[in-house]
Scaffold this motif. Structure first.
Motif, PDB file in Angstrom:
ATOM      1  N   UNK A 191       0.821  -1.201   0.000  1.00 34.18           N
ATOM      2  CA  UNK A 191       0.000   0.000   0.000  1.00 34.18           C
ATOM      3  C   UNK A 191       0.860   1.258   0.000  1.00 34.18           C
ATOM      4  N   UNK A 192       2.078   1.146   0.554  1.00 36.17           N
ATOM      5  CA  UNK A 192       2.992   2.278   0.580  1.00 36.17           C
ATOM      6  C   UNK A 192       3.545   2.552  -0.808  1.00 36.17           C
ATOM      7  N   UNK A 193       3.699   1.518  -1.598  1.00 41.10           N
ATOM      8  CA  UNK A 193       4.312   1.648  -2.899  1.00 41.10           C
ATOM      9  C   UNK A 193       3.322   2.048  -3.988  1.00 41.10           C
ATOM     10  N   UNK A 194       2.026   2.132  -3.661  1.00 36.73           N
ATOM     11  CA  UNK A 194       1.061   2.606  -4.641  1.00 36.73           C
ATOM     12  C   UNK A 194       0.211   1.508  -5.221  1.00 36.73           C
ATOM     13  N   UNK A 195      -0.968   1.910  -5.762  1.00 33.54           N
ATOM     14  CA  UNK A 195      -1.927   0.953  -6.301  1.00 33.54           C
ATOM     15  C   UNK A 195      -1.447   0.220  -7.526  1.00 33.54           C
ATOM     16  N   UNK A 196      -0.482   0.795  -8.257  1.00 34.26           N
ATOM     17  CA  UNK A 196       0.011   0.126  -9.469  1.00 34.26           C
ATOM     18  C   UNK A 196       0.727  -1.178  -9.161  1.00 34.26           C
ATOM     19  N   UNK A 197       0.985  -1.409  -7.894  1.00 30.81           N
ATOM     20  CA  UNK A 197       1.665  -2.646  -7.497  1.00 30.81           C
ATOM     21  C   UNK A 197       0.753  -3.867  -7.610  1.00 30.81           C
ATOM     22  N   UNK A 198      -0.546  -3.665  -7.733  1.00 31.84           N
ATOM     23  CA  UNK A 198      -1.470  -4.807  -7.730  1.00 31.84           C
ATOM     24  C   UNK A 198      -1.153  -5.799  -8.837  1.00 31.84           C
ATOM     25  N   UNK A 199      -0.974  -5.307 -10.065  1.00 37.52           N
ATOM     26  CA  UNK A 199      -0.680  -6.218 -11.180  1.00 37.52           C
ATOM     27  C   UNK A 199       0.629  -6.964 -10.948  1.00 37.52           C
ATOM     28  N   UNK A 200       1.632  -6.251 -10.411  1.00 34.85           N
ATOM     29  CA  UNK A 200       2.920  -6.895 -10.141  1.00 34.85           C
ATOM     30  C   UNK A 200       2.775  -7.990  -9.096  1.00 34.85           C
ATOM     31  N   UNK A 201       1.995  -7.710  -8.039  1.00 34.91           N
ATOM     32  CA  UNK A 201       1.840  -8.696  -6.972  1.00 34.91           C
ATOM     33  C   UNK A 201       1.045  -9.907  -7.448  1.00 34.91           C
ATOM     34  N   UNK A 202       0.013  -9.667  -8.244  1.00 35.23           N
ATOM     35  CA  UNK A 202      -0.767 -10.786  -8.789  1.00 35.23           C
ATOM     36  C   UNK A 202       0.108 -11.638  -9.702  1.00 35.23           C
ATOM     37  N   UNK A 203       0.903 -10.992 -10.552  1.00 34.33           N
ATOM     38  CA  UNK A 203       1.809 -11.739 -11.443  1.00 34.33           C
ATOM     39  C   UNK A 203       2.822 -12.541 -10.642  1.00 34.33           C
ATOM     40  N   UNK A 204       3.358 -11.932  -9.577  1.00 30.15           N
ATOM     41  CA  UNK A 204       4.301 -12.654  -8.731  1.00 30.15           C
ATOM     42  C   UNK A 204       3.661 -13.848  -8.049  1.00 30.15           C
ATOM     43  N   UNK A 205       2.424 -13.667  -7.583  1.00 31.97           N
ATOM     44  CA  UNK A 205       1.712 -14.774  -6.938  1.00 31.97           C
ATOM     45  C   UNK A 205       1.459 -15.904  -7.920  1.00 31.97           C
ATOM     46  N   UNK A 206       1.119 -15.574  -9.157  1.00 31.81           N
ATOM     47  CA  UNK A 206       0.847 -16.611 -10.159  1.00 31.81           C
ATOM     48  C   UNK A 206       2.136 -17.342 -10.531  1.00 31.81           C
ATOM     49  N   UNK A 207       3.270 -16.607 -10.583  1.00 36.23           N
ATOM     50  CA  UNK A 207       4.554 -17.277 -10.852  1.00 36.23           C
ATOM     51  C   UNK A 207       4.902 -18.241  -9.727  1.00 36.23           C
ATOM     52  N   UNK A 208       4.709 -17.793  -8.488  1.00 35.95           N
ATOM     53  CA  UNK A 208       4.975 -18.686  -7.351  1.00 35.95           C
ATOM     54  C   UNK A 208       4.047 -19.890  -7.388  1.00 35.95           C
ATOM     55  N   UNK A 209       2.772 -19.636  -7.728  1.00 36.83           N
ATOM     56  CA  UNK A 209       1.809 -20.729  -7.834  1.00 36.83           C
ATOM     57  C   UNK A 209       2.239 -21.734  -8.904  1.00 36.83           C
ATOM     58  N   UNK A 210       2.825 -21.247  -9.999  1.00 45.97           N
ATOM     59  CA  UNK A 210       3.266 -22.158 -11.052  1.00 45.97           C
ATOM     60  C   UNK A 210       4.287 -23.152 -10.519  1.00 45.97           C
ATOM     61  N   UNK A 211       5.214 -22.662  -9.699  1.00 46.76           N
ATOM     62  CA  UNK A 211       6.228 -23.543  -9.121  1.00 46.76           C
ATOM     63  C   UNK A 211       5.582 -24.546  -8.166  1.00 46.76           C
ATOM     64  N   UNK A 212       4.732 -24.047  -7.270  1.00 46.96           N
ATOM     65  CA  UNK A 212       4.081 -24.941  -6.313  1.00 46.96           C
ATOM     66  C   UNK A 212       3.121 -25.897  -7.007  1.00 46.96           C
ATOM     67  N   UNK A 213       2.416 -25.416  -8.031  1.00 48.58           N
ATOM     68  CA  UNK A 213       1.510 -26.291  -8.780  1.00 48.58           C
ATOM     69  C   UNK A 213       2.287 -27.372  -9.522  1.00 48.58           C
TER      70      UNK A 213
END
Length: 328
Positions: free
Chosen positions: A144-166
């Protein structure tokens, strides 16, 4: 009776017998199909149980990707991550897993060894942070400190991590159903993928929103309900911390177990035999009803400790040669 009528009755009887035979065949086929579905369900349950450690890790890791955002954005973000997870499992990993199971099953132990090393690294990283040996990932700026534009980056990062775990989930599940025909493997893996995605992201959504529910109760209710809301708000950080610890222990157990079992599968039985040499006497000293459980428990503890030790060697190397954040 006229001969034409007799012939007609014979034809009707023949049709009736043929219909009965067809119904019998349909009944047999239906029973066989039901048995096949039961077999698929049993195989999916067995294979899915083997992935429990990775599933716990997945549920423990995901909440951090939506922490710090506007509460109104948390559920939409989780929904986006869940859709990405389904795409990872069904579109990317499922065809690859089926092809692997059909044409190169000998590679499965090696893939599981690589996956085991990754899980050991993840577990060791958390353990090193607990003991303040390595705090590379501790001082992350809230989104939240880094701004709302971080949402897409965080979602992309979560999906990349999910790919490894999946990939870990699908590989572990595939190793349990290599004796099945390809279409059965595909059905089992698809079923596991859908169920696990629903369970993980349903649990994540519940965990992430429970503090909001507590805050709402604390502000809008009185007496016992307000106290319950305040208690819920205070309890959620403890629950998240507990889930993180359980996820770390699960990673160590699963990662170490993958290494031990699959190193044995490619011909090196030493680590497995060493652990069994400790586990069997300990289990034998327990009451008869506890032999199996204690044998499993000691094996899990020792393989987990071994996994953390291996991961502790890998973690500093990863942090040195990969830019901060790319390790995840």
């Amino acid at each position: 009776m006229p001969s034409g009528l007799v012939a007609l009755l014979d034809d009707v009887a023949a049709i009736a017998r043929a219909s009965a035979a067809s119904l019998d065949d349909i009944s047999v086929a239906a029973k066989a199909s039901a048995a096949s579905l039961d077999d698929i369900g049993v195989a999916a349950s067995r294979a899915g149980a083997k992935t429990a450690g990775v599933v716990i890790d997945d549920a423990a890791v995901t909440p951090r990707y939506v922490t710090g955002f506007d509460p109104a954005r948390e559920l939409p973000m989780i929904a986006r991550i869940a859709r990405g997870s389904i795409f990872n499992k069904l579109v990317i990993l499922l065809p690859a897993a089926v092809l692997l199971g059909q044409f190169a099953p000998f590679l499965i132990p090696y893939i599981l060894i690589v996956g085991g090393l990754f899980l050991c690294y993840e577990a060791a990283e958390k353990v090193l942070e607990w003991f303040h040996v390595d705090e590379t990932n501790v001082h992350e700026t809230p989104a939240i400190v880094e701004g709302g534009e971080r949402e897409d980056d965080m979602v992309s990062g979560a999906i990349r991590t999910d790919l490894i775990l999946s990939a870990e989930i699908m590989a572990i599940a595939l190793s349990e159903v290599t004796d099945q025909v390809w279409w059965t493997q595909a059905l089992i893996l698809a079923l596991i993928g859908l169920v696990i995605t629903a369970v993980v992201y349903g649990a994540v959504a519940l965990i992430v929103k429970m503090d909001d529910v507590g805050l709402h109760l604390a502000k809008t209710r009185e007496g016992g309900m307000a106290a319950f809301g305040r208690g819920l708000v205070g309890f959620m950080p403890k629950l998240l911390a507990f889930i993180s610890v359980v996820g770390t222990l699960a990673m160590a157990w699963v990662g170490g177990g993958l290494l031990v079992h699959n190193i044995a599968a490619i011909g090196w039985h030493g680590p497995e035999h060493w652990i069994e040499a400790v586990a069997h006497p300990v289990a034998g000293a327990m009451p008869a009803g506890l032999h199996g459980f204690m044998d499993w428990l000691v094996f899990a503890i020792l393989s987990g400790l071994g996994g953390v030790a291996i991961g502790a060697v890998i973690a500093p190397i990863v942090h040195r040669y990969m830019p901060h954040g790319e390790a995840h």
